[in-house]
Design a protein around this motif. Structure first.
Motif, PDB file in Angstrom:
ATOM      1  N   VAL A  84      -7.756   7.069  10.531  1.00 13.59           N
ATOM      2  CA  VAL A  84      -7.977   8.486  10.201  1.00 13.59           C
ATOM      3  C   VAL A  84      -9.265   8.507   9.369  1.00 13.59           C
ATOM      4  N   PRO A  85     -10.289   9.284   9.770  1.00  9.70           N
ATOM      5  CA  PRO A  85     -11.603   9.153   9.116  1.00  9.70           C
ATOM      6  C   PRO A  85     -11.675   9.807   7.731  1.00  9.70           C
ATOM      7  N   LEU A  86     -10.777   9.348   6.864  1.00 10.35           N
ATOM      8  CA  LEU A  86     -10.713   9.891   5.499  1.00 10.35           C
ATOM      9  C   LEU A  86     -10.632   8.752   4.502  1.00 10.35           C
ATOM     10  N   GLU A  87     -11.330   8.898   3.385  1.00 13.94           N
ATOM     11  CA  GLU A  87     -11.101   8.032   2.247  1.00 13.94           C
ATOM     12  C   GLU A  87     -10.117   8.785   1.379  1.00 13.94           C
ATOM     13  N   VAL A  88      -8.956   8.236   1.193  1.00 15.85           N
ATOM     14  CA  VAL A  88      -7.906   8.917   0.438  1.00 15.85           C
ATOM     15  C   VAL A  88      -7.901   8.324  -0.972  1.00 15.85           C
ATOM     16  N   TYR A 117      -9.718  13.758  -0.938  1.00 20.09           N
ATOM     17  CA  TYR A 117     -10.177  13.149   0.317  1.00 20.09           C
ATOM     18  C   TYR A 117     -11.695  13.223   0.422  1.00 20.09           C
ATOM     19  N   SER A 118     -12.280  12.140   0.997  1.00 18.68           N
ATOM     20  CA  SER A 118     -13.668  12.209   1.442  1.00 18.68           C
ATOM     21  C   SER A 118     -13.677  12.007   2.946  1.00 18.68           C
ATOM     22  N   TYR A 119     -14.573  12.714   3.616  1.00 18.70           N
ATOM     23  CA  TYR A 119     -14.741  12.556   5.064  1.00 18.70           C
ATOM     24  C   TYR A 119     -15.578  11.308   5.303  1.00 18.70           C
ATOM     25  N   ILE A 175      -7.731   4.439  -0.523  1.00 16.38           N
ATOM     26  CA  ILE A 175      -7.113   3.748   0.611  1.00 16.38           C
ATOM     27  C   ILE A 175      -7.520   4.429   1.913  1.00 16.38           C
ATOM     28  N   GLU A 176      -7.285   3.700   3.004  1.00 14.34           N
ATOM     29  CA  GLU A 176      -7.497   4.271   4.334  1.00 14.34           C
ATOM     30  C   GLU A 176      -6.217   4.073   5.132  1.00 14.34           C
ATOM     31  N   LEU A 186      -0.631   2.144   6.379  1.00 18.55           N
ATOM     32  CA  LEU A 186      -1.739   1.766   5.488  1.00 18.55           C
ATOM     33  C   LEU A 186      -2.630   0.741   6.190  1.00 18.55           C
ATOM     34  N   ALA A 187      -3.965   0.934   6.127  1.00 14.26           N
ATOM     35  CA  ALA A 187      -4.892   0.004   6.784  1.00 14.26           C
ATOM     36  C   ALA A 187      -5.975  -0.406   5.785  1.00 14.26           C
ATOM     37  N   ASP A 188      -7.076  -0.975   6.296  1.00 13.04           N
ATOM     38  CA  ASP A 188      -8.220  -1.380   5.468  1.00 13.04           C
ATOM     39  C   ASP A 188      -7.780  -2.380   4.393  1.00 13.04           C
ATOM     40  N   GLU A 189      -8.232  -2.204   3.155  1.00 11.35           N
ATOM     41  CA  GLU A 189      -7.944  -3.173   2.094  1.00 11.35           C
ATOM     42  C   GLU A 189      -7.650  -2.461   0.779  1.00 11.35           C
TER      43      GLU A 189
END
Ligand code: TMP
Length: 231
Positions: A84-88, A117-119, A175-176, A186-189
């Motif tokens: 999902v193209p968001l930085e949460v 959120y950031s796009y 998180i991403e 939950l993904a990324d790191e």
């Protein structure tokens, strides 16, 4: 193994299994949307280990994550998600861009945690975005945003307790999340690259702000975090 994507801090490879990917952590550090860059030997392995410990802890507490297994000290196998193209982002204490934007001193208490959120869009510089913008642009549905918020607040409670136990204050984190067979996971790191971590008592910064602000001792700080959580 085919390289599918190279990001600022990681490489992503395909595997024989269409449902799995391999993520390799790089030694690079970037800040300011790539404007500032450096390479630090051992940084990839540190973040990989720290993130794996945290994802294991979250998974064992019922948070669904992409983590499958560790391959070596910088590589992991993960479930293939559609990011999902968001930085949460969650903020427990004022710092960074929040302090700047609202004129609040870093370290000030907040009356409640802030979900932000950031796009995720490098060309636009990852702009701040709200629920209505997200739905209007078709980046996620209301139902997905509700699921994202529930997972994110649960992650915040678990991480606050996790770091508190080892003498560290969780100031904020990013998180991403991704879509996996119709579910949000939950993904990324989660690492000192993506969190603000201050030592309890001294408020010494043990995170990427040391790099962003040219404070030195970046790897030493990451090592300190690993030592505290690796037991
Ligand atoms: P900020 O105060 O700069 O907006 O950052 C909030 C938190 O999000 C902080 O823990 C650092 C993390 N973060 C990332 O991991 N990646 C990013 O691109 C940004 C802007 C912040």
């Amino acid at each position: 193994m085919k390289l599918l994507y190279e990001g600022k801090a990681k490489e992503v490879f395909s595997t024989d299994d269409p449902d799995k990917l391999i993520i390799k952590y790089k030694n690079s550090l970037t800040a300011g949307n790539g404007a500032k860059k450096a390479d630090m030997e051992g940084k990839g392995a540190l973040n990989c280990r720290i993130s794996n410990i945290i994802f294991g802890y979250l998974e064992s507490n019922g948070v669904p994550t992409h983590f499958v297994r560790e391959i070596d000290e910088t590589a992991i196998e993960v479930k293939k998600v559609e990011i999902v193209p968001l930085e949460v982002i969650v903020r427990n204490v004022a710092a960074g861009s929040f302090s700047k934007r609202y004129g609040v001193e870093e370290g000030s208490a907040l009356k409640c945690p802030v979900l932000e959120y950031s796009y995720k869009c490098d060309e636009l510089g990852d702009p701040l975005i709200n629920d209505y913008h997200i739905m209007a642009l078709g980046l996620a549905t209301r139902e997905e945003l509700d699921e994202i918020a529930a997972i994110t607040f649960r992650v915040n409670e678990l991480l606050k307790a996790f770091f508190d136990k080892v003498g560290v204050r969780l100031i904020d984190f990013k998180i991403e999340l991704g879509r996996y067979h119709g579910k949000i996971i939950l993904a990324d790191e989660i690492s000192p690259d993506s969190c603000r971590l201050w030592e309890k008592g001294t408020d010494e910064k043990l995170d990427k702000d040391r790099f962003r602000r040219d404070m030195g001792g970046v790897l030493e700080a990451y090592e300190k975090i690993l030592k505290k959580i690796d037991c």
